[in-house]
Scaffold this motif. Structure first.
Motif, PDB file in Angstrom:
ATOM      1  N   ASN A  27       1.015  -1.203  -0.077  1.00 17.78           N
ATOM      2  CA  ASN A  27      -0.245  -0.596  -0.204  1.00 17.78           C
ATOM      3  C   ASN A  27       0.823   1.385  -0.178  1.00 17.78           C
ATOM      4  O   ASN A  27       2.148   1.059  -0.090  1.00 17.78           O
ATOM      5  N   THR A  28       0.072   2.692   0.063  1.00 21.80           N
ATOM      6  CA  THR A  28       1.284   3.474  -0.281  1.00 21.80           C
ATOM      7  C   THR A  28       1.785   3.809   1.160  1.00 21.80           C
ATOM      8  O   THR A  28       2.791   4.545   1.233  1.00 21.80           O
ATOM      9  N   GLN A  29       1.882   3.529   2.389  1.00 28.68           N
ATOM     10  CA  GLN A  29       2.378   3.987   3.631  1.00 28.68           C
ATOM     11  C   GLN A  29       3.626   3.000   3.090  1.00 28.68           C
ATOM     12  O   GLN A  29       4.391   2.644   4.366  1.00 28.68           O
ATOM     13  N   ASP A  30       4.122   1.970   2.263  1.00 28.66           N
ATOM     14  CA  ASP A  30       5.303   1.809   2.252  1.00 28.66           C
ATOM     15  C   ASP A  30       5.953   2.314   1.445  1.00 28.66           C
ATOM     16  O   ASP A  30       6.952   1.507   1.899  1.00 28.66           O
ATOM     17  N   ASN A  31       5.860   3.576   1.527  1.00 33.84           N
ATOM     18  CA  ASN A  31       6.656   3.728   1.119  1.00 33.84           C
ATOM     19  C   ASN A  31       8.166   4.806   2.376  1.00 33.84           C
ATOM     20  O   ASN A  31       8.025   4.000   3.426  1.00 33.84           O
ATOM     21  N   GLY A  32       9.024   4.342   1.487  1.00 32.80           N
ATOM     22  CA  GLY A  32      10.263   4.631   2.886  1.00 32.80           C
ATOM     23  C   GLY A  32      11.938   4.276   2.135  1.00 32.80           C
ATOM     24  O   GLY A  32      11.405   3.643   1.497  1.00 32.80           O
ATOM     25  N   ASN A  33      12.477   4.306   3.610  1.00 28.29           N
ATOM     26  CA  ASN A  33      14.472   4.058   3.969  1.00 28.29           C
ATOM     27  C   ASN A  33      14.287   2.316   4.091  1.00 28.29           C
ATOM     28  O   ASN A  33      13.810   2.484   5.418  1.00 28.29           O
ATOM     29  N   TYR A  34      14.425   1.402   3.678  1.00 29.82           N
ATOM     30  CA  TYR A  34      14.635   0.306   3.626  1.00 29.82           C
ATOM     31  C   TYR A  34      16.243   0.007   4.616  1.00 29.82           C
ATOM     32  O   TYR A  34      16.871  -0.805   3.702  1.00 29.82           O
ATOM     33  N   THR A  35      16.407  -0.632   5.691  1.00 30.27           N
ATOM     34  CA  THR A  35      18.076  -1.647   6.078  1.00 30.27           C
ATOM     35  C   THR A  35      18.211  -2.652   6.659  1.00 30.27           C
ATOM     36  O   THR A  35      17.247  -2.765   7.310  1.00 30.27           O
ATOM     37  N   CYS A  36      18.331  -3.348   6.156  1.00 29.56           N
ATOM     38  CA  CYS A  36      18.872  -4.607   5.928  1.00 29.56           C
ATOM     39  C   CYS A  36      20.145  -5.046   7.034  1.00 29.56           C
ATOM     40  O   CYS A  36      21.696  -4.653   7.061  1.00 29.56           O
ATOM     41  N   THR A  37      20.699  -5.373   8.232  1.00 31.82           N
ATOM     42  CA  THR A  37      21.809  -5.606   9.165  1.00 31.82           C
ATOM     43  C   THR A  37      21.728  -6.723   9.320  1.00 31.82           C
ATOM     44  O   THR A  37      21.301  -8.184  10.162  1.00 31.82           O
ATOM     45  N   LEU A  38      23.214  -7.467   9.032  1.00 33.17           N
ATOM     46  CA  LEU A  38      23.101  -8.751   8.774  1.00 33.17           C
ATOM     47  C   LEU A  38      24.470  -8.204  10.217  1.00 33.17           C
ATOM     48  O   LEU A  38      25.345  -7.890   9.979  1.00 33.17           O
ATOM     49  N   THR A  39      24.682  -9.650  11.278  1.00 35.65           N
ATOM     50  CA  THR A  39      25.080  -9.852  12.333  1.00 35.65           C
ATOM     51  C   THR A  39      25.819 -11.362  12.326  1.00 35.65           C
ATOM     52  O   THR A  39      25.193 -12.184  11.867  1.00 35.65           O
ATOM     53  N   PHE A  40      27.371 -10.989  12.448  1.00 33.87           N
ATOM     54  CA  PHE A  40      28.178 -11.958  12.679  1.00 33.87           C
ATOM     55  C   PHE A  40      29.424 -12.053  13.322  1.00 33.87           C
ATOM     56  O   PHE A  40      29.505 -11.269  13.774  1.00 33.87           O
ATOM     57  N   THR A  41      29.859 -13.431  13.643  1.00 33.20           N
ATOM     58  CA  THR A  41      31.018 -13.270  14.460  1.00 33.20           C
ATOM     59  C   THR A  41      32.426 -14.081  13.691  1.00 33.20           C
ATOM     60  O   THR A  41      31.728 -15.262  13.168  1.00 33.20           O
ATOM     61  N   LEU A  42      33.268 -13.177  13.231  1.00 31.15           N
ATOM     62  CA  LEU A  42      34.592 -13.482  12.904  1.00 31.15           C
ATOM     63  C   LEU A  42      35.870 -13.433  13.568  1.00 31.15           C
ATOM     64  O   LEU A  42      35.905 -12.256  14.100  1.00 31.15           O
ATOM     65  N   ASP A  43      36.796 -14.688  13.566  1.00 34.89           N
ATOM     66  CA  ASP A  43      37.631 -13.823  14.299  1.00 34.89           C
ATOM     67  C   ASP A  43      37.530 -13.594  16.062  1.00 34.89           C
ATOM     68  O   ASP A  43      38.163 -12.698  16.228  1.00 34.89           O
ATOM     69  N   GLY A  44      36.550 -14.361  16.453  1.00 34.67           N
ATOM     70  CA  GLY A  44      35.781 -14.326  17.844  1.00 34.67           C
ATOM     71  C   GLY A  44      35.790 -12.312  17.725  1.00 34.67           C
ATOM     72  O   GLY A  44      35.306 -12.104  19.286  1.00 34.67           O
ATOM     73  N   VAL A  45      35.395 -11.993  17.002  1.00 36.65           N
ATOM     74  CA  VAL A  45      34.399 -10.658  17.203  1.00 36.65           C
ATOM     75  C   VAL A  45      33.607 -10.221  16.713  1.00 36.65           C
ATOM     76  O   VAL A  45      32.603 -10.630  15.275  1.00 36.65           O
ATOM     77  N   THR A  46      32.110  -9.629  17.289  1.00 34.35           N
ATOM     78  CA  THR A  46      31.012 -10.113  16.594  1.00 34.35           C
ATOM     79  C   THR A  46      30.971  -8.345  15.811  1.00 34.35           C
ATOM     80  O   THR A  46      30.767  -7.435  16.535  1.00 34.35           O
ATOM     81  N   VAL A  47      30.276  -8.457  14.222  1.00 32.17           N
ATOM     82  CA  VAL A  47      30.791  -7.166  13.400  1.00 32.17           C
ATOM     83  C   VAL A  47      28.868  -7.044  12.932  1.00 32.17           C
ATOM     84  O   VAL A  47      28.620  -8.262  13.130  1.00 32.17           O
ATOM     85  N   THR A  48      28.566  -6.112  12.071  1.00 38.38           N
ATOM     86  CA  THR A  48      27.407  -5.881  11.292  1.00 38.38           C
ATOM     87  C   THR A  48      27.635  -5.088  10.760  1.00 38.38           C
ATOM     88  O   THR A  48      28.721  -4.574  10.847  1.00 38.38           O
ATOM     89  N   VAL A  49      27.024  -4.807   9.457  1.00 40.30           N
ATOM     90  CA  VAL A  49      27.477  -4.990   8.363  1.00 40.30           C
ATOM     91  C   VAL A  49      25.622  -4.221   7.859  1.00 40.30           C
ATOM     92  O   VAL A  49      24.485  -5.271   7.661  1.00 40.30           O
ATOM     93  N   SER A  50      25.481  -3.164   7.274  1.00 47.10           N
ATOM     94  CA  SER A  50      23.801  -3.018   6.478  1.00 47.10           C
ATOM     95  C   SER A  50      24.336  -1.807   5.328  1.00 47.10           C
ATOM     96  O   SER A  50      24.860  -1.971   4.671  1.00 47.10           O
ATOM     97  N   GLU A  51      23.225  -2.692   4.595  1.00 45.90           N
ATOM     98  CA  GLU A  51      22.639  -1.962   3.108  1.00 45.90           C
ATOM     99  C   GLU A  51      21.023  -1.682   3.282  1.00 45.90           C
ATOM    100  O   GLU A  51      20.457  -1.992   3.803  1.00 45.90           O
ATOM    101  N   THR A  52      21.258  -0.170   2.707  1.00 43.57           N
ATOM    102  CA  THR A  52      19.926   0.941   3.276  1.00 43.57           C
ATOM    103  C   THR A  52      19.752   0.817   2.059  1.00 43.57           C
ATOM    104  O   THR A  52      20.365   1.096   0.694  1.00 43.57           O
TER     105      THR A  52
END
Length: 644
Positions: free
Chosen positions: A206-231
């Motif tokens: 519907n028309t209310q679905d306009n907007g910015n949508y961000t997906c944030t990926l969370t994972f642990t690599l080399d013992g460090v928990t990190v995130t990366v996002s795309e909008t």
């Protein structure tokens, strides 16, 4: 130095670092002789604090066989020229992938990977762009754009698929959280929205679905928990499209002839409003046809579309074109497939060869023979003289040796003598200089020319008769005024056929010249001598040519003859000119004048006049009518070929 100089020092430091890094890269290429694959087109974008992944594409079969050849990979910073090494909580190097676990603004720049094998070296650069988040906004400053269709099911894709795939290859689990603006989107089964690692799906937009949508990926690599996002910035569009409908082909069996050109269209209708995001492709035995170049034997046309109001929708058409059908094209299914968000419908047709048809081959053979015959006749008509002369020159042994026929001359030259009608200095020069220069000196013919070869004191009739008898051809030279006097003095009131009267005219001349003391010999009156010789040569040669058929007369036209001038010519001359034509010297003069004018315009000059060359058109025509200089001994039989 004041505090204000600090930014200047920092910029100076960056500039020096860039130069040093570029020099280091150049030195590495020179030292190891690396093949440089330049900068990867795709940039990697990130913000401070997020993770970033730089992936080299050098591990590809297009570069080298990395599955069989041993190799090692080293990453370098173009800015510093230093090798990138593991740094806990910050940097992790895993083969072709360089991980930044916690990016900073200092990480912005180019990084190049160097792959070394026992015999080769390859390098490639990747650009990492670090942007600061925009004030007052959630999500990434670098946004993708997508369109949602109002009133139907649709989705927004997460652009972190490369990260998920790489982590899956490491065996590392990850999770995704979606946000609209700054608000997280909960996973509620009763909601009209659901999501996973790849997409955010809407049951009904519907028309209310306009907007910015961000997906944030969370994972642990080399013992460090990190995130990366795309909008992704999503815009709701009122346009929509339903499932495509394939109208052609429809499981058809089509018969076509081998070698023919064949075209089949794929016709698709997409119900909806607006232009749908749909593609139509052809598959040949499960192989996608990407070629759209007419130079290929099998190719497809560009996609053509047009709209329709009732029912609303869009028609799409793509042609499959065979420039020439071959045996391997038959007994195969050709499938038209539609790609859309509403599904992938397809239909096919099967191509079979037609039954043998003998009418077409017979028609083609007959038409080809006819065309070949017409071309051959046309070519022979246009180049007849050149073909015959070339054949005579190539095969002289096929022609009779004329030196054994008892004749003394190849041609008798009859021309207006001084004082006769049609005489001029140009005519005399042509008869006494030009003809001998070309035909005798260049071509080897032997000519009899009255005034040059006649015996002094010999009677005209005897001279003309004996030398005509000793000649194989007669070159009858004439101008526009040569026959005018003769025409008016020989009975202008009669229209009888002059051809039948030539024998009587010869007898009359002989009777006149036999009276007296040979006053018409070479010692007689010039005017009488000239007119009598000219008339006798013309009459006697035409008599032998037209009545007896024992001599061939070659008409040489020295001036252009108008229809009015031709009308007063003797009927025998007009008859012979119409029957075999005349060789026109005046055309050669016109051609020479045109060429001379063109050469003068070009600033050039020629030492040899084209009209005096045996290979010019005029002299080829003369040589065509002259006797053949053959080498074959005389035999009774003759063939049509030798009469060329």
């Amino acid at each position: 130095m004041g505090p204000s100089s600090s930014p200047e020092n920092f910029l100076l430091f960056l500039w020096i670092s860039g130069i040093c890094g570029g020099l280091a890269q150049a030195q590495l290429m020179k030292k190891d002789n690396c093949t440089n694959y330049q900068l990867v087109f795709e940039r990697v974008f990130s913000v401070p604090g997020d993770a970033a992944m730089l992936n080299s594409t050098l591990l590809s079969p297009d570069v080298f066989d990395f599955t069989a050849v041993p190799f090692n990979i080293t990453w370098f910073s173009t800015k510093t020229g230093q090798e990138m090494r593991n740094e806990t909580g910050r940097i992790l190097v895993l083969q072709e992938t360089l991980w930044f676990l916690n990016t900073t603004m200092d990480d912005d720049g180019e990084y190049f990977a160097v792959v070394r094998t026992p015999s080769q070296c390859y390098m490639q650069s990747t650009r990492l762009v670090i942007n600061l988040p925009e004030a007052g906004e959630c999500g990434r400053p670098q946004k993708a754009h997508d369109t949602l269709t109002n009133g139907v099911a649709d989705r927004v894709n997460c652009l972190l698929g490369d990260y998920v795939e790489k982590l899956d290859s490491y065996g590392i689990s990850s999770s995704v959280m979606w946000y609209k603006g700054c608000d997280p989107i909960p996973k509620d089964p009763s909601s009209q929205i659901y999501y996973d690692k790849n997409k955010l799906a809407f049951y009904k937009v519907n028309t209310q679905d306009n907007g910015n949508y961000t997906c944030t990926l969370t994972f642990t690599l080399d013992g460090v928990t990190v995130t990366v996002s795309e909008t992704t910035e999503a815009t709701v569009n009122d346009n929509y499209s339903l499932a495509p409908q394939v109208h052609e082909p429809q499981k058809e069996i089509i018969k076509e002839a081998i070698g023919s050109r064949f075209t089949k269209r794929c016709l698709v209708f997409v119900p909806g409003v607006g232009i749908p995001f749909v593609d139509v492709i052809w598959l040949v035995d499960r192989t996608v046809m990407f070629d759209s170049r007419p130079s290929e034997r099998i190719y497809t046309s560009d996609l053509r579309l047009w709209t329709q109001d009732k029912p609303k929708g869009v028609w799409l058409e793509r042609l499959l074109i065979f420039a020439k059908l071959k045996k391997e094209d038959f007994y195969i299914n050709y499938t038209c497939r539609v790609f859309s968000s509403r599904g992938y419908p397809d239909e096919y047709f099967t191509l079979l060869p037609t039954d043998p048809n003998i009418i077409l081959p017979i028609g083609l053979v007959f038409g080809g023979v006819t065309v070949l015959f017409v071309i051959s006749v046309t070519v022979y008509h246009v180049f007849r003289i050149d073909i015959v002369l070339s054949f005579r020159r190539a095969f002289p042994v096929l022609y009779t040796n004329k030196d054994l026929d008892g004749k003394l001359y190849d041609a008798y030259v009859a021309y207006p003598n001084p004082g006769a009608s049609g005489f001029s200095d140009a005519v005399e020069k042509f008869a006494l200089q030009t003809l001998p220069e070309v035909l005798e000196q260049a071509c080897g013919y032997k000519l009899f020319i009255a005034g040059r070869d006649g015996l002094p004191g010999q009677a005209i009739v005897d001279s003309v008769d004996e030398n005509l008898q000793a000649s194989r051809r007669v070159l009858l030279l004439y101008t526009a005024s040569t026959f005018i006097k003769e025409r008016h003095t020989s009975g202008t009131g009669s229209n009888n056929n002059n051809i039948t009267k030539t024998g009587e005219e010869v007898d009359q001349i002989q009777s006149r010249t036999s009276e007296g003391d040979g006053s018409l010999g070479f010692g007689g009156d010039d005017k009488t001598f000239s007119d009598t010789r000219q008339h006798l040569e013309c009459v006697a040669s035409l008599n032998r040519a037209l009545l007896e058929g024992s001599l061939k007369v070659i008409l040489v036209e020295l001036e252009e003859i108008t229809p009015a001038q031709l009308a007063v010519f003797p009927e025998s001359v007009r008859h012979l000119r119409k029957k075999q034509g005349a060789v026109c010297w005046w055309k050669a003069l016109q051609t020479r004048q045109k060429r001379r004018t063109r050469r003068e315009d070009e600033g050039k000059d020629s030492q040899v006049s084209p009209s005096l060359s045996p290979s010019s058109r005029f002299w080829k025509e003369i040589r065509y009518h002259m006797p053949v200089r053959g080498k074959r001994a005389v035999y009774p039989e003759k063939t049509a070929l030798l009469n060329l």
